[in-house]
Design an enzyme around this catalytic site. Sequence first.
Site, PDB file in Angstrom:
ATOM      1  N   ASP A   1      98.990   7.966 -27.839  1.00  0.00           N
ATOM      2  CA  ASP A   1     100.402   8.180 -28.160  1.00  0.00           C
ATOM      3  C   ASP A   1     100.529   8.935 -29.483  1.00  0.00           C
ATOM      4  O   ASP A   1      99.688   9.775 -29.794  1.00  0.00           O
ATOM      5  CB  ASP A   1     101.110   6.823 -28.219  1.00  0.00           C
ATOM      6  CG  ASP A   1     102.548   6.885 -27.732  1.00  0.00           C
ATOM      7  OD1 ASP A   1     103.363   7.533 -28.411  1.00  0.00           O
ATOM      8  OD2 ASP A   1     102.855   6.298 -26.681  1.00  0.00           O
TER       9      ASP A   1
ATOM     10  N   HIS B   1     106.956   6.139 -31.900  1.00  0.00           N
ATOM     11  CA  HIS B   1     106.835   5.817 -30.486  1.00  0.00           C
ATOM     12  C   HIS B   1     105.581   4.999 -30.180  1.00  0.00           C
ATOM     13  O   HIS B   1     105.627   3.978 -29.487  1.00  0.00           O
ATOM     14  CB  HIS B   1     106.822   7.136 -29.703  1.00  0.00           C
ATOM     15  CG  HIS B   1     106.915   7.010 -28.226  1.00  0.00           C
ATOM     16  ND1 HIS B   1     105.823   6.851 -27.413  1.00  0.00           N
ATOM     17  CD2 HIS B   1     107.993   7.053 -27.395  1.00  0.00           C
ATOM     18  CE1 HIS B   1     106.210   6.795 -26.151  1.00  0.00           C
ATOM     19  NE2 HIS B   1     107.526   6.921 -26.106  1.00  0.00           N
TER      20      HIS B   1
ATOM     21  N   ASN C   1     111.154  10.104 -17.632  1.00  0.00           N
ATOM     22  CA  ASN C   1     112.552   9.697 -17.849  1.00  0.00           C
ATOM     23  C   ASN C   1     113.577  10.746 -17.425  1.00  0.00           C
ATOM     24  O   ASN C   1     114.656  10.823 -18.008  1.00  0.00           O
ATOM     25  CB  ASN C   1     112.774   9.390 -19.333  1.00  0.00           C
ATOM     26  CG  ASN C   1     111.867   8.304 -19.842  1.00  0.00           C
ATOM     27  OD1 ASN C   1     111.505   7.395 -19.108  1.00  0.00           O
ATOM     28  ND2 ASN C   1     111.491   8.388 -21.104  1.00  0.00           N
TER      29      ASN C   1
ATOM     30  N   SER D   1     108.429   4.787 -20.985  1.00  0.00           N
ATOM     31  CA  SER D   1     107.458   4.565 -22.062  1.00  0.00           C
ATOM     32  C   SER D   1     107.421   3.108 -22.483  1.00  0.00           C
ATOM     33  O   SER D   1     106.397   2.609 -22.961  1.00  0.00           O
ATOM     34  CB  SER D   1     107.808   5.423 -23.283  1.00  0.00           C
ATOM     35  OG  SER D   1     107.492   6.765 -23.061  1.00  0.00           O
TER      36      SER D   1
END
Length: 855
Positions: free
Chosen positions: A231, A282, A385, A465
């Site tokens: 990530d 994130h 998404n 996520s």
Amino acid sequence: MRRLLLVGLLLLSATSCDESGDGPDADSGTVAGTLTPFRSNEQSSEGGVSRATHLPFGKGVLARLKEQLRGTKELRVRRAALEQTDPGLPIIPAPLGPPPLARVPQEDATIPGDVVVRFEESGVSPERVLSATALPGYRAVHKGYASEHLHLVGFEAEDGHAVTAGETRELVSRLAAVPGVRFTDRNLRMYKTAVPDDKGYGLQWHYPTINLPAAWDIESGADGVVVAVIDTGIVSHPDLNAHVVQGYDMIADPTNAGDGNGRDPNPLDEGGDEPQGGSSWHGSHVAGTVAAVTNNGTGVAGVAWNAQLLPVRVLGTKGGNSFDIAAAIAWATGGTVPGISQSPARAAKVVNMSLGGTAPPQALYQDAIDAAVARGAIIVVAAGNENVDASNSTPCNQENVICVGSTGLSGRRSSFSNYGARVDVVASGGEMREDLNGDGYADGVLSTVLDDNRQPAYAFSQGTSMASPHVAGVVALMAATAAKLTADLTSAQAESALKATATPIPAAQCTGGCGAGLINAQAALRRIQSTDPSLELPKLSVSTTTLFFQQSATQQLTLSNVGGNQGGNLVVTATVSGPQQSAVTFPGGSTKTVPAFGSTALDVAVNTAGLTDGDYVVTLNLVGSGAAGSATVALKIGVGSSSDLDAVVAFVWQDAVSGEWEAADEAITVARASRGYAYSLALAPRTYYVLATIDDDEDGELFEDGERTGFWRNIDSFEPLDVETGASTPNISFDLLPLAPIDDDPTLDVGASCGGDFDCPGGFCNTNFPGGYCSLVCNAAACPTGSKCYVVSTSGLKNCLDSCSREVGTGRGDCRSGYLCYSDGTGSGFCQPSCIGTGLSCSSPATCRSDGFCR
């Protein structure tokens, strides 16, 4: 307090900005969409958790926009008949509390010295039991009966040492061979359903929806299981640090890495991955869901309480690329990446990738994935998404991965989640336009981040996520369960178990397909454990104790059977009670059959027709068959006018030459509540970013704490929008969520990066230094904490410089990337740029040395 203002707002008249007039110019394009404001029936009074959302801009950007928009017409937003609530979510202080008080893992739950002995013969006397179980070196005592066959014998060592759990297991094994004994067993200490004591756990609605608390009674720790989080990297956070092991920064491009170099052993999330220096954190939010430090009395809980987190940084200031990501997969799972001599201390068993892009399956990804799976790894990927079929979302569309879609508290597919045949299962990823449990907070996933001052905090977020790490954490628990059976969980076994035990989602709740359905953590662990359901009684569990209805609606409540019986099923009957009970019905029937260690959805419908304006509570009663228990759910019903405040929509852009943010009257409109928050606007062709907000306190100041705010595409993906001449761009639709409370009164951060004086409250920005450098003239003013006053010119001018105390005169020390710690002769130093590659020259007679210092 510092207020995030886009405008003052000084926007345009409500009668002029949203009317079509003469229509769009021939050289313009049209953008249209619909906003969905968050609504809650009450203001939360529960403190200790952070923000709902934040604007993804660096400090000062919105303040600059405010200045540039001065002079636009004042916006008069009509007052709503329905008063709005302000959730006012407070930021949790950095939780530096006591060490974790972890629940005893199942293998350590043995009560030392206790052995359960089951004799074939009934009514054996205590004397005969002790005679039959006598062992050299131990004293035995009969401690009681559980039936006419079951006896408890306690053993103490004759030499006085404390009998250990391991020693007790040996005693159990030895006594199993005694003639007349059918079986022996340990006496295990039992607990109520594992509920962590973390203060934020009560707001983590997303765990009961996947039956996780019951799973924790089987396996909570996942000790020794390594989960790689590929990530944005990791930040220092008290709720993460104890579980983080040495990772790697796999970003090869220094301009994308943001830390001044390419690949290196430092996986620190440098931030700045959003427009103008904003930071999503994130990777840390994802990591917290996987394995935040749990049962430590503060913060939030993680899915796999004691799993190790292996951060691998692949997403930088410009996103990531598939080559770096493929390298990260190889490195994290124990493969060889030439040029990198450092390997993980232990290869990851589970890999979480809450990332992706639009593309068909890639041979590059497949090669890396296949090799990782062959090494024993299990790879979990977010579906994306974009609210489209996931067939063109990679790496979700690769083989040998578990692709995860998202659901909200209702059990429906989240409005943003990708779907289709490539999705294997779904998990709780949030739906922040909703507050279906009526707690005053948007229904997002709560996890670990930094706040706008880069201090440890917690935030709600939504996205596939956020769903993916739920599955990765459960897979870690499955791997730990398998290891106790001396088995190695394979990728195929993990995927099969998750699918076989998932709760199917009806097509009406998931248009396009949600794979096998919503994961059931307990059932998946039971499948790995191969436990016979006949050994446990059925037990009822529900996903939430409250449901909130805004007007007439239908919602789902998940009923779980966290036990089993000979038939394997639990029958649950639903009734309602209260003065307004006639408003509640069960469209799918009031009786549900729940399989052993499985889940079933109960549809609950509310019809407010005939009810006067006001708030109502109806009690939903759930009764399980036999001794399975019962539960009650409070159905909160809000009835009243649907009127609301109008929303302001602003399209902003950056000047290609100056980099300044721009906005204008013609790029601002009003989305009226009376029109369902639909809007349409003609715009000049260029690349825009789209923001919207509601002035909830009606003070003319927008984007304030608690005011509902949103941006395109969604809070997990802040994207630009290209407008072309003559083109019509529909469906630029997004949610408006309560804006995070942050520090409205920032102090000057000496040494911080900046683009102008607006980024340095009370000071100035030295733009001659790379990346800008906040400072303060200190000839007649004191420097803020963490900085000191130094003479910086022959005229005697003094400026504050950022202080440093490590690697003084030898390295970077406490300074930000690209800066070095120069000695001031007092044993400490100040942060200034390296003289190499920055365009700065050293003052004679000093010269720039190979270590970047002027000497």
